[in-house]
Design a protein around this motif. Sequence first.
Motif, PDB file in Angstrom:
ATOM      1  N   SER A  17       0.810  -1.210   0.000  1.00  0.00           N
ATOM      2  CA  SER A  17       0.000   0.000   0.000  1.00  0.00           C
ATOM      3  C   SER A  17       0.845   1.263   0.000  1.00  0.00           C
ATOM      4  N   ARG A  19       0.067   5.774   0.445  1.00  0.00           N
ATOM      5  CA  ARG A  19      -0.873   6.865   0.633  1.00  0.00           C
ATOM      6  C   ARG A  19      -0.281   8.129   0.037  1.00  0.00           C
ATOM      7  N   SER A  21      -0.475  12.197  -0.914  1.00  0.00           N
ATOM      8  CA  SER A  21      -1.020  13.436  -0.385  1.00  0.00           C
ATOM      9  C   SER A  21      -0.841  14.548  -1.405  1.00  0.00           C
ATOM     10  N   TYR A  79      -6.068  13.313  -0.387  1.00  0.00           N
ATOM     11  CA  TYR A  79      -5.369  12.053  -0.166  1.00  0.00           C
ATOM     12  C   TYR A  79      -5.855  10.978  -1.122  1.00  0.00           C
ATOM     13  N   GLN A  81      -5.555   6.825  -0.757  1.00  0.00           N
ATOM     14  CA  GLN A  81      -5.085   5.592  -0.141  1.00  0.00           C
ATOM     15  C   GLN A  81      -5.123   4.500  -1.191  1.00  0.00           C
ATOM     16  N   ASN A  83      -4.403   0.595  -1.868  1.00  0.00           N
ATOM     17  CA  ASN A  83      -4.179  -0.728  -1.304  1.00  0.00           C
ATOM     18  C   ASN A  83      -4.136  -1.781  -2.403  1.00  0.00           C
TER      19      ASN A  83
END
Length: 115
Positions: A17, A19, A21, A79, A81, A83
């Motif tokens: 994963s 993340r 920004s 953001y 995310q 996965n």
Amino acid sequence: QARLVESGGGLVQPGESLRLSCAASGIMFRGHIMGWYRQAPGKQRELVADITNSGGTNYADSVKGRFTISSDNRKNTLYLQMNSLKPEDTAVYYCNGKGPGYSYWGQGTQVTVSS
């Protein structure tokens, strides 16, 4: 005056994963649709996910169930995310703010998914 700066990209193995920004300045999220786009080698830039003015979200079919877009309006930060990353997710990811008849773009951040 508007500025979008992405961060969080990198090299990961399949299934891991990340993340991302996007820090915004000189632009208010209110009145804009914020989104993430990506461009893979030899491909055109495509929409990954966005957040509408009504608060709704939509995703490209290829990332549904794996990616989640969110925003913090107080921090003026967007953001993504990511996965269960796949090799086909490898691309430069761009932050975008879309207003009435115009768009602002960040410089992009590289995401590479490889074993």
